[in-house]
Design an enzyme around this catalytic site. Structure first.
Site, short mmCIF file in Angstrom:
data_model
loop_
_atom_site.label_atom_id
_atom_site.label_comp_id
_atom_site.label_asym_id
_atom_site.label_seq_id
_atom_site.Cartn_x
_atom_site.Cartn_y
_atom_site.Cartn_z
CG HIS A 141 22.24 31.56 126.63
ND1 HIS A 141 21.52 31.42 125.60
CD2 HIS A 141 22.58 32.44 126.34
CE1 HIS A 141 21.32 32.41 124.92
NE2 HIS A 141 22.09 33.36 125.25
CG HIS B 126 20.33 37.06 127.32
ND1 HIS B 126 20.83 38.16 126.75
CD2 HIS B 126 20.86 36.11 126.54
CE1 HIS B 126 21.35 37.90 125.49
NE2 HIS B 126 21.46 36.47 125.31
P1 AMP Z 1 22.36 35.86 122.57
O1 AMP Z 1 22.90 35.46 121.29
O2 AMP Z 1 23.28 35.37 123.69
O3 AMP Z 1 21.95 37.19 122.70
O4 AMP Z 1 21.07 34.97 122.79
C1 AMP Z 1 19.79 35.66 122.56
C2 AMP Z 1 18.61 34.70 122.70
O5 AMP Z 1 17.47 35.12 122.79
C3 AMP Z 1 18.59 33.64 121.39
O6 AMP Z 1 19.11 32.21 121.87
C4 AMP Z 1 17.09 33.78 120.86
O7 AMP Z 1 16.66 32.32 120.43
C5 AMP Z 1 16.53 34.13 122.09
N1 AMP Z 1 15.34 34.86 121.85
C6 AMP Z 1 15.22 35.85 121.05
N2 AMP Z 1 14.04 36.29 121.07
C7 AMP Z 1 13.19 35.78 122.19
C8 AMP Z 1 11.88 35.65 122.58
N3 AMP Z 1 11.12 36.60 122.18
N4 AMP Z 1 11.64 34.76 123.59
C9 AMP Z 1 12.48 33.82 123.64
N5 AMP Z 1 13.72 33.77 123.41
C10 AMP Z 1 14.33 34.77 122.54
#
Ligand code: AMP
Ligand code: ZN
Length: 137
Positions: A101, A99
């Site tokens: 950001h 993913h």
């Molecule tokens: P990372 O630390 O790069 O793996 O980022 C994962 C991101 O996913 C975090 O910023 C979380 O807030 C976001 N996240 C986790 N679960 C969900 C969800 N169900 N819907 C939207 N964002 C999410």
């Protein structure tokens, strides 16, 4: 992948605030935003890291990041934005589905990255350049 939260979002099995989708990607609002409008772009296919993705997946994600970043900027009135993509737990990756950001930023938002930057000793920069350049394929 059945136990992946982002695969479940892609499949529509759990809710998300979608802002964009196409044949290759889904983009939705991060549930715990750094700033309002913080958006995640994920490929429909489950891969963990950028380095696990086919070139076509990388291309689809990159194109969507560009489109969504323009929309995030227009919608939030942000002054700038960060594009961040974590690979591996040591690098801050919590969700093991690739993913990107998109984080809208303003000078007054109080969010700061803590870069720790070093340097190279004599000959080390060129040695590293050659080690990396020889492995790009
Ligand atoms: P990372 O630390 O790069 O793996 O980022 C994962 C991101 O996913 C975090 O910023 C979380 O807030 C976001 N996240 C986790 N679960 C969900 C969800 N169900 N819907 C939207 N964002 C999410
Ligand atoms: Zn997944």
């Amino acid at each position: 992948m059945t136990d992946c939260i982002f695969c479940k979002i892609v499949a529509g099995d759990i809710p998300s605030a979608r802002v964009y989708e196409d044949a290759g990607v889904v983009a939705f609002l991060d549930i715990n935003p750094v700033n309002p409008g913080h958006t995640l772009v994920v490929p429909r296919v489950h891969v963990e890291r950028l380095t696990d993705a086919d070139e076509s997946v990388v291309t689809a994600v990159a194109a969507a990041v560009g489109k969504c970043a323009r929309a995030v900027m227009a919608a939030t009135g942000a002054e700038g934005f960060n594009v961040l993509q974590n690979n591996g737990a040591c690098a801050g990756q919590v969700v093991p589905h690739l993913h990107v950001h998109i984080i809208p930023r303003s000078a007054s938002d109080g969010f700061r990255f803590g870069w720790r930057q070093g340097g190279y000793g004599e000959g080390e920069l060129d040695a590293m350049r050659r080690r990396i350049a020889g492995r790009v394929s």
